[in-house]
Structure formats: C-alpha cells, structure tokens
Design a protein around this motif. Structure first.
Motif, mmCIF file in Angstrom:
data_model
loop_
_atom_site.group_PDB
_atom_site.id
_atom_site.type_symbol
_atom_site.label_atom_id
_atom_site.label_comp_id
_atom_site.label_asym_id
_atom_site.label_seq_id
_atom_site.Cartn_x
_atom_site.Cartn_y
_atom_site.Cartn_z
ATOM 1 N N SER A 1 -3.859 53.613 -2.019
ATOM 2 C CA SER A 1 -4.159 52.544 -2.973
ATOM 3 C C SER A 1 -4.732 51.322 -2.264
ATOM 4 N N THR A 2 -4.377 51.130 -1.000
ATOM 5 C CA THR A 2 -4.905 50.011 -0.226
ATOM 6 C C THR A 2 -6.357 50.265 0.181
ATOM 7 N N ASN A 3 -6.619 51.431 0.797
ATOM 8 C CA ASN A 3 -7.972 51.762 1.245
ATOM 9 C C ASN A 3 -8.097 53.281 1.275
ATOM 10 N N ASP A 4 -8.617 53.853 0.193
ATOM 11 C CA ASP A 4 -8.649 55.308 0.079
ATOM 12 C C ASP A 4 -9.597 55.980 1.073
ATOM 13 N N SER A 5 -10.735 55.389 1.372
ATOM 14 C CA SER A 5 -11.674 56.031 2.304
ATOM 15 C C SER A 5 -11.128 56.033 3.733
ATOM 16 N N LEU A 6 -10.488 54.956 4.134
ATOM 17 C CA LEU A 6 -9.886 54.898 5.464
ATOM 18 C C LEU A 6 -8.730 55.891 5.567
ATOM 19 N N SER A 7 -7.914 55.956 4.530
ATOM 20 C CA SER A 7 -6.787 56.889 4.524
ATOM 21 C C SER A 7 -7.260 58.333 4.505
ATOM 22 N N TYR A 8 -8.297 58.592 3.723
ATOM 23 C CA TYR A 8 -8.850 59.944 3.664
ATOM 24 C C TYR A 8 -9.326 60.388 5.050
ATOM 25 N N ASN A 9 -10.042 59.522 5.744
ATOM 26 C CA ASN A 9 -10.516 59.850 7.090
ATOM 27 C C ASN A 9 -9.364 60.026 8.071
ATOM 28 N N LYS A 10 -8.296 59.281 7.876
ATOM 29 C CA LYS A 10 -7.134 59.367 8.760
ATOM 30 C C LYS A 10 -6.435 60.719 8.637
ATOM 31 N N TYR A 11 -6.231 61.195 7.422
ATOM 32 C CA TYR A 11 -5.436 62.399 7.192
ATOM 33 C C TYR A 11 -6.252 63.686 7.059
ATOM 34 N N GLN A 12 -7.537 63.596 6.767
ATOM 35 C CA GLN A 12 -8.343 64.771 6.467
ATOM 36 C C GLN A 12 -8.253 65.834 7.556
ATOM 37 N N ASP A 13 -7.857 67.037 7.149
ATOM 38 C CA ASP A 13 -7.769 68.217 8.011
ATOM 39 C C ASP A 13 -6.728 68.064 9.139
ATOM 40 N N LYS A 14 -5.816 67.137 8.978
ATOM 41 C CA LYS A 14 -4.743 66.934 9.956
ATOM 42 C C LYS A 14 -3.478 67.635 9.481
ATOM 43 N N THR A 15 -2.618 67.968 10.416
ATOM 44 C CA THR A 15 -1.329 68.559 10.097
ATOM 45 C C THR A 15 -0.351 67.425 9.814
ATOM 46 N N ILE A 16 0.250 67.455 8.621
ATOM 47 C CA ILE A 16 1.195 66.407 8.250
ATOM 48 C C ILE A 16 2.541 67.021 7.902
ATOM 49 N N GLU A 17 3.577 66.237 8.104
ATOM 50 C CA GLU A 17 4.945 66.635 7.772
ATOM 51 C C GLU A 17 5.472 65.656 6.731
ATOM 52 N N ILE A 18 6.007 66.210 5.653
ATOM 53 C CA ILE A 18 6.471 65.378 4.539
ATOM 54 C C ILE A 18 7.839 65.855 4.085
ATOM 55 N N SER A 19 8.721 64.897 3.797
ATOM 56 C CA SER A 19 10.021 65.207 3.204
ATOM 57 C C SER A 19 10.027 64.708 1.770
ATOM 58 N N GLY A 20 10.688 65.469 0.911
ATOM 59 C CA GLY A 20 10.767 65.046 -0.480
ATOM 60 C C GLY A 20 11.519 66.043 -1.325
ATOM 61 N N LYS A 21 11.508 65.801 -2.627
ATOM 62 C CA LYS A 21 12.225 66.646 -3.577
ATOM 63 C C LYS A 21 11.218 67.512 -4.337
#
Length: 130
Positions: free
Chosen positions: A50-70
């Motif tokens: 919500s702050t900067n979608d293009s910057l965030s998209y470039n940061k995470y794109q095709d990267k391995t991420i770990e997420i916790s949740g329900k």
C-alpha cells in the motif's frame, strides 16, 4: 590458413552451442530446499504494497518467502490454501492431509505477485514448515 579459420570457426560454434544449451536447460529451482529470502507476515506485505507497490513488487518478485498465519480457506481442486484471507498459496503436489481451516501454519514458497482485483498475494511451490 583456411584450416585455421575453419578450426577457429568450429570452436566458436561449439562453444556458443554449449553455452546456449546450458543456459536454456539449467536446473529448476527447488524452493523447498532454498532458504527464505524474506520472512514476513501478510499484514506486513499489505503495508509495504500500500505504501509503494512497484518497489515492493520488485523486492519480492520470484523470491522465496516464509509466512506465518492462519488458514482461512482450503481449495482442494486447485491444491491451494488461503492464509489470513489475503494470501493464496498453491502446493506443487496434493495438499497435505494434516491441514485444516483455522490452523496456524508457517509456509514457504515462491512469490508470484499481487492481484489488485482480488487484493490477494500469490505464491506457488508452497511447503509447510513445522
């Protein structure tokens, strides 16, 4: 002299063909064995996008991420789960039998993107950690 030129041309062609072959047929990534590039929560990702979608998209794109949740939804047909109502994660194979709605999970997968229309993050090649 012609033999040298032919030999050099042959070596260049063989080296080029070999390079192209190894570039085109490189090993596939095994996300389950990779360490996570980012450990984030769904709410943290929402804030970043919500702050900067293009910057965030470039940061995470095709990267391995770990997420916790329900787990908030399970889709057996598409081999996917929804985590915290905002992240859709698809598994490479069948869904693990031990998962259930409302269960807290820690998952790892490859980030694909953010769907503006559904306001949903997408990851694939998901595995459950713990």
């Amino acid at each position: 002299m012609k033999k040298k030129i032919v030999l050099i041309a042959f070596i260049i062609i063989v080296a080029g063909a070999t390079s192209i072959y190894f570039y085109a047929y490189k090993d596939h990534r095994d996300i389950a064995r990779e360490s996570a590039d980012y450990v984030v929560s769904v709410s943290q990702m929402q804030t970043e996008f919500s702050t900067n979608d293009s910057l965030s998209y470039n940061k995470y794109q095709d990267k391995t991420i770990e997420i916790s949740g329900k787990i908030t939804a399970i889709d057996i047909e598409s081999r996917g789960i929804t985590v915290d109502e905002k992240l859709f994660a698809t598994f490479k194979n069948a869904l693990p039998k031990e998962i259930s709605n409302g269960q807290l999970v820690k998952i790892k997968g490859r980030f694909l993107g953010y769907d503006d229309l559904l306001e949903e993050f997408k990851i694939d090649q998901t595995t459950i950690i713990e």
